[in-house]
Design a protein around this motif. Structure first.
Motif, PDB file in Angstrom:
ATOM      1  N   ARG A 232     -11.837   7.593 -17.346  1.00 18.78           N
ATOM      2  CA  ARG A 232     -10.766   7.150 -16.460  1.00 18.78           C
ATOM      3  C   ARG A 232      -9.677   6.498 -17.296  1.00 18.78           C
ATOM      4  NH1 ARG A 232     -13.099   1.656 -13.421  1.00 18.78           N
ATOM      5  NH2 ARG A 232     -12.054   0.197 -14.845  1.00 18.78           N
ATOM      6  N   ILE A 233      -8.500   6.408 -16.724  1.00 20.68           N
ATOM      7  CA  ILE A 233      -7.397   5.699 -17.362  1.00 20.68           C
ATOM      8  C   ILE A 233      -6.477   5.194 -16.256  1.00 20.68           C
ATOM      9  CG2 ILE A 233      -5.689   7.562 -17.633  1.00 20.68           C
ATOM     10  CD1 ILE A 233      -6.813   5.103 -20.408  1.00 20.68           C
ATOM     11  N   GLY A 234      -5.758   4.143 -16.523  1.00 12.48           N
ATOM     12  CA  GLY A 234      -4.845   3.590 -15.540  1.00 12.48           C
ATOM     13  C   GLY A 234      -4.511   2.156 -15.882  1.00 12.48           C
TER      14      GLY A 234
ATOM     15  N   THR B 269       0.812  -1.221   0.000  1.00  9.14           N
ATOM     16  CA  THR B 269       0.000   0.000   0.000  1.00  9.14           C
ATOM     17  C   THR B 269       0.846   1.272   0.000  1.00  9.14           C
ATOM     18  OG1 THR B 269      -0.204  -0.111   2.411  1.00  9.14           O
ATOM     19  CG2 THR B 269      -1.978  -1.089   1.102  1.00  9.14           C
ATOM     20  N   THR B 270       2.048   1.213   0.546  1.00  3.27           N
ATOM     21  CA  THR B 270       2.916   2.391   0.530  1.00  3.27           C
ATOM     22  C   THR B 270       3.341   2.718  -0.904  1.00  3.27           C
ATOM     23  OG1 THR B 270       3.748   1.926   2.744  1.00  3.27           O
ATOM     24  CG2 THR B 270       5.077   3.387   1.369  1.00  3.27           C
ATOM     25  N   LEU B 271       3.728   1.689  -1.656  1.00  2.00           N
ATOM     26  CA  LEU B 271       4.103   1.903  -3.053  1.00  2.00           C
ATOM     27  C   LEU B 271       2.891   2.319  -3.880  1.00  2.00           C
ATOM     28  CD1 LEU B 271       6.499  -1.136  -3.628  1.00  2.00           C
ATOM     29  CD2 LEU B 271       7.112   1.260  -3.214  1.00  2.00           C
ATOM     30  N   ALA B 272       1.747   1.707  -3.617  1.00  2.00           N
ATOM     31  CA  ALA B 272       0.534   2.070  -4.345  1.00  2.00           C
ATOM     32  C   ALA B 272       0.127   3.507  -4.048  1.00  2.00           C
ATOM     33  CB  ALA B 272      -0.601   1.112  -3.995  1.00  2.00           C
ATOM     34  N   GLY B 273       0.274   3.930  -2.796  1.00  6.88           N
ATOM     35  CA  GLY B 273      -0.038   5.304  -2.442  1.00  6.88           C
ATOM     36  C   GLY B 273       0.850   6.297  -3.154  1.00  6.88           C
ATOM     37  N   ALA B 274       2.140   5.985  -3.254  1.00  5.77           N
ATOM     38  CA  ALA B 274       3.064   6.863  -3.974  1.00  5.77           C
ATOM     39  C   ALA B 274       2.714   6.936  -5.457  1.00  5.77           C
ATOM     40  CB  ALA B 274       4.494   6.376  -3.787  1.00  5.77           C
ATOM     41  N   ASP B 275       2.339   5.791  -6.033  1.00  2.68           N
ATOM     42  CA  ASP B 275       1.920   5.751  -7.437  1.00  2.68           C
ATOM     43  C   ASP B 275       0.663   6.599  -7.632  1.00  2.68           C
ATOM     44  OD1 ASP B 275       1.903   4.802 -10.150  1.00  2.68           O
ATOM     45  OD2 ASP B 275       0.376   3.334  -9.590  1.00  2.68           O
ATOM     46  N   ALA B 276      -0.288   6.463  -6.722  1.00  4.27           N
ATOM     47  CA  ALA B 276      -1.520   7.248  -6.807  1.00  4.27           C
ATOM     48  C   ALA B 276      -1.233   8.740  -6.696  1.00  4.27           C
ATOM     49  CB  ALA B 276      -2.491   6.814  -5.712  1.00  4.27           C
ATOM     50  N   ALA B 277      -0.336   9.115  -5.794  1.00  5.23           N
ATOM     51  CA  ALA B 277      -0.005  10.532  -5.615  1.00  5.23           C
ATOM     52  C   ALA B 277       0.607  11.112  -6.877  1.00  5.23           C
ATOM     53  CB  ALA B 277       0.944  10.694  -4.430  1.00  5.23           C
ATOM     54  N   ARG B 278       1.450  10.338  -7.560  1.00  8.87           N
ATOM     55  CA  ARG B 278       2.018  10.819  -8.827  1.00  8.87           C
ATOM     56  C   ARG B 278       0.926  10.988  -9.881  1.00  8.87           C
ATOM     57  NH1 ARG B 278       6.049   7.051  -7.305  1.00  8.87           N
ATOM     58  NH2 ARG B 278       5.150   5.446  -8.677  1.00  8.87           N
ATOM     59  N   ALA B 279      -0.036  10.061  -9.900  1.00  7.33           N
ATOM     60  CA  ALA B 279      -1.129  10.166 -10.868  1.00  7.33           C
ATOM     61  C   ALA B 279      -2.001  11.386 -10.595  1.00  7.33           C
ATOM     62  CB  ALA B 279      -1.974   8.889 -10.848  1.00  7.33           C
TER      63      ALA B 279
ATOM     64  N   ALA C 198       0.912   7.433 -13.637  1.00 12.20           N
ATOM     65  CA  ALA C 198       1.072   8.859 -13.912  1.00 12.20           C
ATOM     66  C   ALA C 198       1.316   9.107 -15.392  1.00 12.20           C
ATOM     67  CB  ALA C 198       2.219   9.431 -13.086  1.00 12.20           C
ATOM     68  N   ALA C 199       2.062   8.234 -16.054  1.00  8.42           N
ATOM     69  CA  ALA C 199       2.317   8.399 -17.484  1.00  8.42           C
ATOM     70  C   ALA C 199       1.022   8.277 -18.286  1.00  8.42           C
ATOM     71  CB  ALA C 199       3.338   7.365 -17.946  1.00  8.42           C
ATOM     72  N   LEU C 200       0.174   7.339 -17.884  1.00  6.90           N
ATOM     73  CA  LEU C 200      -1.123   7.203 -18.552  1.00  6.90           C
ATOM     74  C   LEU C 200      -1.984   8.435 -18.326  1.00  6.90           C
ATOM     75  CD1 LEU C 200      -1.813   3.468 -17.647  1.00  6.90           C
ATOM     76  CD2 LEU C 200      -1.404   4.369 -19.943  1.00  6.90           C
ATOM     77  N   VAL C 201      -1.969   8.956 -17.107  1.00  7.74           N
ATOM     78  CA  VAL C 201      -2.755  10.160 -16.806  1.00  7.74           C
ATOM     79  C   VAL C 201      -2.234  11.351 -17.607  1.00  7.74           C
ATOM     80  CG1 VAL C 201      -3.349  11.824 -15.006  1.00  7.74           C
ATOM     81  CG2 VAL C 201      -3.511   9.363 -14.547  1.00  7.74           C
TER      82      VAL C 201
ATOM     83  N   LEU D  93      -2.186  -1.182 -20.199  1.00 10.60           N
ATOM     84  CA  LEU D  93      -0.774  -1.057 -19.831  1.00 10.60           C
ATOM     85  C   LEU D  93      -0.021  -0.198 -20.844  1.00 10.60           C
ATOM     86  CD1 LEU D  93       0.045  -4.772 -18.868  1.00 10.60           C
ATOM     87  CD2 LEU D  93      -0.829  -2.934 -17.388  1.00 10.60           C
ATOM     88  N   GLN D  94      -0.749   0.252 -21.879  1.00 10.35           N
ATOM     89  CA  GLN D  94      -0.072   0.909 -22.990  1.00 10.35           C
ATOM     90  C   GLN D  94      -0.447   2.379 -23.119  1.00 10.35           C
ATOM     91  OE1 GLN D  94      -1.266  -1.729 -26.261  1.00 10.35           O
ATOM     92  NE2 GLN D  94       0.805  -2.584 -26.253  1.00 10.35           N
ATOM     93  N   LEU D  95       0.544   3.164 -23.525  1.00 14.36           N
ATOM     94  CA  LEU D  95       0.317   4.545 -23.915  1.00 14.36           C
ATOM     95  C   LEU D  95      -0.347   4.571 -25.298  1.00 14.36           C
ATOM     96  CD1 LEU D  95       3.793   5.850 -22.771  1.00 14.36           C
ATOM     97  CD2 LEU D  95       1.597   6.431 -21.720  1.00 14.36           C
ATOM     98  N   PRO D  96      -0.889   5.710 -25.713  1.00 16.94           N
ATOM     99  CA  PRO D  96      -1.573   5.751 -27.010  1.00 16.94           C
ATOM    100  C   PRO D  96      -0.711   5.319 -28.196  1.00 16.94           C
ATOM    101  CG  PRO D  96      -2.103   7.691 -25.734  1.00 16.94           C
ATOM    102  CD  PRO D  96      -1.034   6.972 -24.973  1.00 16.94           C
ATOM    103  N   ASP D  97       0.612   5.489 -28.095  1.00 19.70           N
ATOM    104  CA  ASP D  97       1.487   5.090 -29.202  1.00 19.70           C
ATOM    105  C   ASP D  97       1.900   3.622 -29.153  1.00 19.70           C
ATOM    106  OD1 ASP D  97       3.325   5.002 -27.145  1.00 19.70           O
ATOM    107  OD2 ASP D  97       4.540   6.687 -27.858  1.00 19.70           O
ATOM    108  N   GLY D  98       1.355   2.880 -28.195  1.00 19.68           N
ATOM    109  CA  GLY D  98       1.630   1.453 -28.112  1.00 19.68           C
ATOM    110  C   GLY D  98       2.761   1.070 -27.184  1.00 19.68           C
TER     111      GLY D  98
END
Length: 248
Positions: free
Chosen positions: A217-219, A32-42, A236-239, A224-229
């Motif tokens: 929504r996106i995530g 959950t600590t890593l997930a929280g950090a990922d969420a904060a970046r998003a 955060a990159a997807l957001v 797992l892919q960005l629009p360019d594949g």
């Protein structure tokens, strides 16, 4: 009217993980600590709400109070003031009675929860959520779920409708989405709609939501892919890619 706020901004959720096993992507975790950090970046990248599947220690989806409480608490600490929603998917606990017992035991409550109306027990799960002050997103995948939601005694308590598209080819996304949206609008012209897809339909559904002025929504739950594949390094990159579409 959509879920857009009074300034016309599209609501963008980040869907952190879904039912995917952690082995599918380095950013997926049961920590959950890593997930929280990922969420904060998003959130810093532009997401305004979080949708999450709480996990147990083995990384499997869980509705148990210990797991839901732990995940909601961690995300709320990492992203103060951000609305947090969870799943109530029947695949986690197929027995409706056991699902109800699990939700009744939650002590750290999410702000909202999604309920798939094609699943058995949707009315009972949604009624319990509402009674506990948890707002309900109605997940509509098909005509069966749409009909069940339209007849539901919890219909008028719905926060928003999730028009959810399966993994399908981009060339059928518009027809499928617009058909479901039209039937939702016939039932309730003013209810907010959040349109999203998964896998092949994720980005086509997102761009259609932008075009139609709907929320989305996106995530890593949906793609797992960005629009360019390319594979996205994290949520955060997807957001950021989604925000670029919105701003364009």
């Amino acid at each position: 009217m959509t879920g857009n706020d009074r300034h016309g901004r599209m609501l963008l959720q980040v869907c952190l993980n879904g039912a995917r096993p952690a082995a599918q992507h380095p950013a997926l975790t049961a920590d959950t600590t890593l997930a929280g950090a990922d969420a904060a970046r998003a959130v810093a990248a532009g997401a305004r709400e979080i949708h999450v599947h709480p996990k147990d220690a083995a990384g499997d989806d869980s509705l148990r109070a210990a797991d839901v409480d732990r995940w909601v608490r961690a995300l709320r600490s990492a992203c103060p003031g951000v609305q947090i929603g969870v799943t109530t998917g029947a695949w986690i606990e197929p027995d409706v009675g056991e699902r109800i017992v699990a939700i009744r035991e939650w002590s750290v409550l999410p702000d909202f929860a999604s309920v798939n109306w094609h699943e058995a027990g949707a009315d009972e799960v949604a009624a319990l959520l509402v009674s506990r002050g948890i707002r309900v997103e109605a997940g509509i995948w098909d005509a069966t779920g749409l009909d069940a939601w339209q007849r539901s005694p919890v219909h008028d308590d719905t926060l928003r409708v999730l028009v959810e598209l399966p993994d399908e080819a981009a060339d059928v996304v518009r027809r499928h989405a617009e058909g479901l949206i039209a039937h939702v609008r016939l039932d309730d012209p003013d209810i907010p709609i959040l349109l999203h897809g998964e896998q092949r339909s994720a980005w086509p559904a997102f761009t259609l939501a932008v075009e139609l002025g709907l929320d989305s929504r996106i995530g890593l739950e949906d793609t797992l892919q960005l629009p360019d594949g390319r594979t996205a390094p994290d949520n955060a990159a997807l957001v950021r890619a989604a925000v670029a579409f919105i701003n364009a």
